[in-house]
Design a protein around this motif. Structure first.
Motif: not given
Ligand code: F0G
Length: 485
Positions: A51-53, A100-104, A216-218, A256-261, A406-408
């Motif tokens: 679903l997602t990274d 808390h995450q990127g969207r914050g 930058l969206d890092a 930054m959404s640290g949940k990725k990189d 569709v994203r894998l």
């Molecule tokens: N910017 C990018 C490029 C993203 O891919 C995401 C999140 C966000 C910002 C927002 O960050 O989820 O921590 O609030 N992308 C996830 C995805 C949801 O599945 O691509 P977030």
């Protein structure tokens, strides 16, 4: 003579989490209950979860050790200072506001920089980024190069900004109505496509000459830095860490959404250079997230992210991370499945518009394809097409982006090459049955970020009331067939 050497993961596995294959009839029930939306499936009912990274990474033993070092003070936690140091060292932003995450971070940034009536250009939209810009009163404008909208174009930097499009927009609206240009590295919805360093430098020069900031969206900038090292000849001898710093040097701030990189399960931040803006951001973070030294995170989460940042820029890590994505992509290409080219950083994107060319766009081919893939094999993917794009806030009409995908998405350090082989076989099977697939229509459509919670039903041809249509998406086949595995 030098021989080719394969990449391999620079780690070995210490802890495992069992996963379970379901039967075809169970999956039929599950996807119907989920309204044909893979976001509404239970994870326990998923076999391989692509679903997602985001937040799905496996942490290292060092990160887990860092979790034990959590300093859960309300104010001034040691871990905040560790994170601040890592962000300064690897991203170069002096002011750190954790979220808390990127969207914050996107929420706070949009609120401090946007005045209603403003225009925000960007290299393709991202769902949460744009929604915060719009909620703050701005209109988003896509200024990415045309090649980004063509899934077959082999342009090596499809994330680049088209400076002519940017200039036309700035001339029309006036520079004072453009608070910043929003540049994502890599560009998620274009297929995980990178921005060229020289392009970002030109954008920064253009903007800074006119008093416009660059944000930058890092989120996946480390992956972007790797593509720059591989594809931008002048950068070949630089480390990924060096290139990351050079990318960030072009920007006045970053979300930054640290949940990725950064290889964690939760966390994000806003990085800024200007003290005045940082003050404004700290004023808002306490309203929306938490005190400015924790921003909605536990101390242990900040520690894990600080360690993850250091691990994320290691060359062996990033090579095998993207190596795995490209392994899957190459196998799908060999199987004849249309995917976005060139292969991106975090995911392989199936070209649903090409695969289900018999379905009209208003029957959401990508949504239907993701549901069919789950049904076939328990692999969970994500729609990235018209459902994700939502409706135009002014006209209320559906937005139909050129890309219907569709994203894998590959979580970092989670699955093996054998999992990628199973995914390839599952996609190939669905691809073979594509002619029998049905489209979808909404039965429930939320107003904002509708893709997360929307529900659908099958659109059936008039001839098939009842009958095979009772099943699901390519379903006549599945009904009689044995479950895989
Ligand atoms: N910017 C990018 C490029 C993203 O891919 C995401 C999140 C966000 C910002 C927002 O960050 O989820 O921590 O609030 N992308 C996830 C995805 C949801 O599945 O691509 P977030």
């Amino acid at each position: 003579m030098t021989h080719h050497r394969s990449w391999a993961e620079p780690w070995k596995i210490k802890v495992v989490e069992p996963i379970r294959m379901t039967t075809a009839s169970e999956r039929k029930e599950h996807i119907r209950e989920a309204g044909y939306n893979t976001f509404l499936l239970r994870s326990a009912d998923v076999y391989i979860d692509l679903l997602t990274d985001s937040g799905t990474n496996a942490m290292s033993d060092r990160q887990w050790a860092g979790m034990m070092m959590g300093d859960e003070a309300y104010a001034g936690s040691r871990n905040y200072y560790a994170l601040e140091e890592a962000v300064r060292e690897f991203y170069g932003f002096p002011h750190l506001i954790p979220t808390h995450q990127g969207r914050g971070a996107e929420n706070i940034l949009s609120k401090i920089l946007i005045t209603p009536g403003d225009h925000v250009p960007g290299n393709m939209y991202f769902t949460t980024t744009r929604v915060h810009q719009e909620l703050a009163g701005a209109t988003f404008h896509d200024v990415i190069i045309d090649e980004a909208h063509d899934p077959a174009s082999e342009h090596p930097f499809k994330g680049n900004v088209d400076l002519d499009k940017l200039d036309a927009l700035v001339r029309e609206g006036g520079a004072e109505k453009v608070p910043y240009v929003s540049v994502a590295a890599t560009v998620n919805l274009a297929g995980g496509q990178p921005v060229e360093l020289s392009n970002l430098r030109r954008v920064a020069d253009y903007c800074h000459a006119r008093g416009i900031r660059v944000i930058l969206d890092a989120t996946r900038a480390v992956e972007n830095a790797w593509f720059i090292q591989q594809r931008e000849p002048a950068m070949r001898d630089h480390t990924v860490a060096e290139i990351l710093r050079l990318l960030c040097e072009c920007a006045d701030g970053a979300t930054m959404s640290g949940k990725k990189d950064s290889l964690v399960n939760i966390g994000g931040w806003l990085g800024l250079r200007e003290e005045r803006l940082a003050e404004a951001a700290r004023g808002l973070v306490v309203v929306y997230e938490g005190l400015h030294t924790y921003g909605g995170l536990a101390g242990r989460d900040m520690e894990a992210m600080a360690i993850g940042i250091r691990e994320s820029v290691e060359e062996d890590h990033i090579r095998s991370r993207i190596g795995q994505v490209h392994y899957l992509g190459k196998r799908l290409i060999d199987a004849g499945v249309p995917v976005v080219r060139p292969l991106g950083g975090h995911a392989v994107f199936l070209d649903a518009a090409a695969i289900l060319s018999h379905l009209p766009r208003d029957q959401f081919p990508a949504q239907a394809l993701a549901a069919a893939l789950y049904l076939e094999s328990g692999v969970r993917a994500m729609e990235r097409g018209a459902v994700s794009a939502g409706r135009d806030p002014k006209t209320g009409e559906n937005r139909y982006p050129a890309l219907e995908l569709v994203r894998l998405t590959i979580p970092r350090r989670v699955y093996t090459q054998a999992h990628m082989d199973v995914v390839t076989e599952s996609v190939a099977e669905v691809f073979e049955q594509r002619g029998q697939m049905h489209g979808l229509r909404f039965t429930y459509e939320p107003e904002l970020l509708r893709f997360f919670q929307a529900r659908f039903e099958l659109v059936r041809a008039p001839s098939e009331t009842g009958g095979a249509g009772a099943g699901g998406i390519a379903l006549a086949q599945l009904e009689g067939r044995q479950a895989l595995g």
